[in-house]
Design a protein around this motif. Sequence first.
Motif, PDB file in Angstrom:
ATOM      1  N   ALA A   1      -6.007 -17.199   5.764  1.00 48.60           N
ATOM      2  CA  ALA A   1      -4.681 -16.916   5.691  1.00 48.60           C
ATOM      3  C   ALA A   1      -4.074 -16.465   4.251  1.00 48.60           C
ATOM      4  O   ALA A   1      -3.339 -15.443   4.430  1.00 48.60           O
ATOM      5  CB  ALA A   1      -3.963 -18.283   5.640  1.00 48.60           C
ATOM      6  N   ALA A   2      -4.982 -16.878   3.279  1.00 51.65           N
ATOM      7  CA  ALA A   2      -4.303 -16.159   1.851  1.00 51.65           C
ATOM      8  C   ALA A   2      -5.124 -14.511   1.817  1.00 51.65           C
ATOM      9  O   ALA A   2      -4.145 -13.716   1.313  1.00 51.65           O
ATOM     10  CB  ALA A   2      -4.948 -16.766   0.724  1.00 51.65           C
ATOM     11  N   SER A   3      -5.791 -14.477   2.369  1.00 51.22           N
ATOM     12  CA  SER A   3      -6.526 -12.957   2.471  1.00 51.22           C
ATOM     13  C   SER A   3      -5.606 -11.998   3.052  1.00 51.22           C
ATOM     14  O   SER A   3      -5.059 -10.894   2.787  1.00 51.22           O
ATOM     15  CB  SER A   3      -7.992 -12.910   2.795  1.00 51.22           C
ATOM     16  N   ARG A   4      -5.160 -12.557   4.266  1.00 53.43           N
ATOM     17  CA  ARG A   4      -4.056 -11.591   5.090  1.00 53.43           C
ATOM     18  C   ARG A   4      -3.038 -11.536   4.379  1.00 53.43           C
ATOM     19  O   ARG A   4      -2.368 -10.435   4.640  1.00 53.43           O
ATOM     20  CB  ARG A   4      -4.056 -12.445   6.574  1.00 53.43           C
ATOM     21  N   ALA A   5      -2.469 -12.625   3.921  1.00 51.82           N
ATOM     22  CA  ALA A   5      -0.901 -12.504   3.396  1.00 51.82           C
ATOM     23  C   ALA A   5      -1.015 -11.620   2.115  1.00 51.82           C
ATOM     24  O   ALA A   5      -0.274 -10.684   1.624  1.00 51.82           O
ATOM     25  CB  ALA A   5      -0.626 -13.802   2.714  1.00 51.82           C
TER      26      ALA A   5
ATOM     27  N   LEU B   1       0.852  -7.929   1.358  1.00 52.84           N
ATOM     28  CA  LEU B   1       1.790  -7.548   0.095  1.00 52.84           C
ATOM     29  C   LEU B   1       1.161  -6.426  -0.497  1.00 52.84           C
ATOM     30  O   LEU B   1       2.057  -5.592  -1.142  1.00 52.84           O
ATOM     31  CB  LEU B   1       1.796  -8.669  -0.752  1.00 52.84           C
ATOM     32  N   ARG B   2      -0.144  -6.283  -0.586  1.00 55.43           N
ATOM     33  CA  ARG B   2      -0.657  -5.104  -1.661  1.00 55.43           C
ATOM     34  C   ARG B   2      -0.649  -3.889  -0.605  1.00 55.43           C
ATOM     35  O   ARG B   2      -0.826  -2.779  -1.086  1.00 55.43           O
ATOM     36  CB  ARG B   2      -2.133  -5.444  -1.969  1.00 55.43           C
ATOM     37  N   GLY B   3      -0.902  -3.964   0.781  1.00 57.97           N
ATOM     38  CA  GLY B   3      -1.091  -2.554   1.809  1.00 57.97           C
ATOM     39  C   GLY B   3      -2.188  -1.799   1.183  1.00 57.97           C
ATOM     40  O   GLY B   3      -3.188  -2.591   1.350  1.00 57.97           O
ATOM     41  N   SER B   4      -1.848  -0.647   0.820  1.00 55.93           N
ATOM     42  CA  SER B   4      -2.975   0.270   0.781  1.00 55.93           C
ATOM     43  C   SER B   4      -3.914  -0.105  -0.354  1.00 55.93           C
ATOM     44  O   SER B   4      -4.998   0.624  -0.642  1.00 55.93           O
ATOM     45  CB  SER B   4      -2.653   1.658   0.729  1.00 55.93           C
ATOM     46  N   GLU B   5      -3.415  -0.848  -1.460  1.00 60.50           N
ATOM     47  CA  GLU B   5      -4.165  -1.275  -2.582  1.00 60.50           C
ATOM     48  C   GLU B   5      -5.153  -2.574  -2.459  1.00 60.50           C
ATOM     49  O   GLU B   5      -5.867  -2.918  -3.309  1.00 60.50           O
ATOM     50  CB  GLU B   5      -3.039  -1.821  -3.657  1.00 60.50           C
ATOM     51  N   SER B   6      -5.103  -2.842  -1.092  1.00 60.41           N
ATOM     52  CA  SER B   6      -6.173  -4.063  -0.849  1.00 60.41           C
ATOM     53  C   SER B   6      -7.530  -3.784  -1.102  1.00 60.41           C
ATOM     54  O   SER B   6      -8.261  -4.618  -1.504  1.00 60.41           O
ATOM     55  CB  SER B   6      -5.849  -4.654   0.592  1.00 60.41           C
ATOM     56  N   ARG B   7      -7.844  -2.575  -0.956  1.00 58.76           N
ATOM     57  CA  ARG B   7      -9.369  -2.179  -1.424  1.00 58.76           C
ATOM     58  C   ARG B   7      -9.829  -2.257  -2.616  1.00 58.76           C
ATOM     59  O   ARG B   7     -11.085  -2.595  -2.696  1.00 58.76           O
ATOM     60  CB  ARG B   7      -9.396  -0.697  -0.811  1.00 58.76           C
TER      61      ARG B   7
END
Length: 316
Positions: free
Chosen positions: A199-203, A207-213
Amino acid sequence: MSGFREHSSGPDGYVCANLMAIVILSRGRCGLSQCITYYLVAIAVTDFLVMISAVILNRIGGIYFRYSVLSTTPGCTVSSVLVYTTRDGSVWLTVAFTIDRFVAICCQSLKTRYCTEKTALLVIGIVCALSCVKNIPFFFTYQPLYILDGVPWFCDIKSTFYTLTIWQAYLWLDRILTPLFPFFLILLLNALTVRHILAASRARRRLRGSESRGDMEMENRKRSIVLLFAISLSFLLLWVIYVGHFLYVQISGEPYFTGLDFNDPQYILQETTNMLQLLSSCTNIFIYAVIQTRFREEIKNLLMYPFATLKGFLKR
């Protein structure tokens, strides 16, 4: 009640491995927090004591030193109680470590108060003390198998252990506390931890969008929980057959195998459960070595230390 008929193949290697883990973790150079280090050192110590009491004293001593002091009634009584005590300590310290990591990951408001060095030492002390107190009644379940020249030899379980209600209640309490309740508690906490992480990873990705990588915080969090899952899942896998066998015996009403036919499937199953639950005290050192890069580096440094010392002495 099933006895501890541990297989004794290669115990020296496991004992040395656990001793090495104690030394390396105690130095605090594996990149782990002091709180985690305390729990891992305590688990390594109890695993080491399980190998000493259950395999070396109880099994090897009983086979190869049959008429030594270990075979007297006081000797085998103390040996048997040590097996139960160290086993309980190992199991419940694994539970304590799982709870600590669950709080650190899922309960941020409680983390600063609970996940501390002081709390870790307090929990470890309580677990060890309760493990000793809980198994004191086992001292009163044994009687001499026979007495020779005034010396009581070997341990025979008193008949009242199987007939008195209070002893049967104590036996059920013993089995519930180790390993039934810890088994299902670790399973539940791991399930809740996984759900929280997902759940925390999806949230965080939303929030970070394209920066999640390039999210280094999430990568560090994933690496920090690998050790927890490896230790707790290893415990679950190695104890699952023991738990299943115990539940089958209680539900079906069939007694534990006590015959002499070593090819009997019941004997093989019973010995397999004992072997696997003892193996759970040997796997943590290999988990550390596989998962923790700095732990592997410390192993290399520890093994190379005598040669480095000799090399420095020869240069001088």
